[in-house]
Design an enzyme around this catalytic site. Sequence first.
Site, short mmCIF file in Angstrom:
data_model
loop_
_atom_site.label_atom_id
_atom_site.label_comp_id
_atom_site.label_asym_id
_atom_site.label_seq_id
_atom_site.Cartn_x
_atom_site.Cartn_y
_atom_site.Cartn_z
CG ASN A 30 -2.31 -0.61 0.98
OD1 ASN A 30 -2.22 -1.76 0.19
ND2 ASN A 30 -2.98 -0.42 2.09
NE ARG A 31 0.15 5.91 -4.34
CZ ARG A 31 0.78 6.03 -5.19
NH1 ARG A 31 2.06 6.61 -4.79
NH2 ARG A 31 0.63 5.79 -6.39
#
Length: 223
Positions: A30-31
């Site tokens: 995930n960012r």
Amino acid sequence: QGARPLSGRHLLVTSGPTHEPIDPVRYLANRSSGKQGHAIAAAAAAAGARVTLISGPVVLADPPGVTVVRVETAREMLAAVEAALPADIAVFAAAVADWRPATLGDEKIKKGPDGPPPLRLTENPDILATIAHRSEGRPPLVVGFAAETTDVIAHARAKIARKGCDLIVANDVSTATGVMGGDRNTVQLIGRDGSLETWPTLAKDEVARRLVTRLAELASIAH
Ligand code: C5P
């Protein structure tokens, strides 16, 4: 009390992304920069708490006065959280990958004439929901984050019910807001009792300080 309203308390924070290996050189993630979670750990330590920060891979320095446990995957993060209990307050700020590759090869997947390999995914544990639903050893105050791009408040209210937490810190992470990786954040606090507070856009450090002040108030009620 006073300037150190969390003295004597143990606060646990998760921060950063998780990395879910596809093969020895590739991963799914995930960012997340970890800036908000790390700022909460630092602010809690400054407020006198004993702090355990469980962090996925980030480039940030360890906040001073905080015990940092580094993990890579969601399953490692859950194990580290469980090992760090009991806690008075648990803040789940990590951007945990919801899925991981179902099978992990020991060798690097090679490019070949058959085109891209299929990527089968399997569900990761929901760390926040697992801890918030514990019948024994549930921290008295469990805080989740909700990174949404639409209907922020409606999604946050549903999330409180589903995950079993006491408070959600919701933020709009649509790309135009620049929250991802940026130094500022605009949050809303949604309580289990339906309460709603909207804070102005603030530096993530300031969001952390205000949140810690609020958690100290809530923790003194919960005890
Ligand atoms: O459902 P969603 O992923 O949007 O929920 C976000 C909240 O749940 C955050 O507090 C995040 O840290 C937590 N979470 C978790 N484990 C997961 C997924 C999300 O702890 N596998």
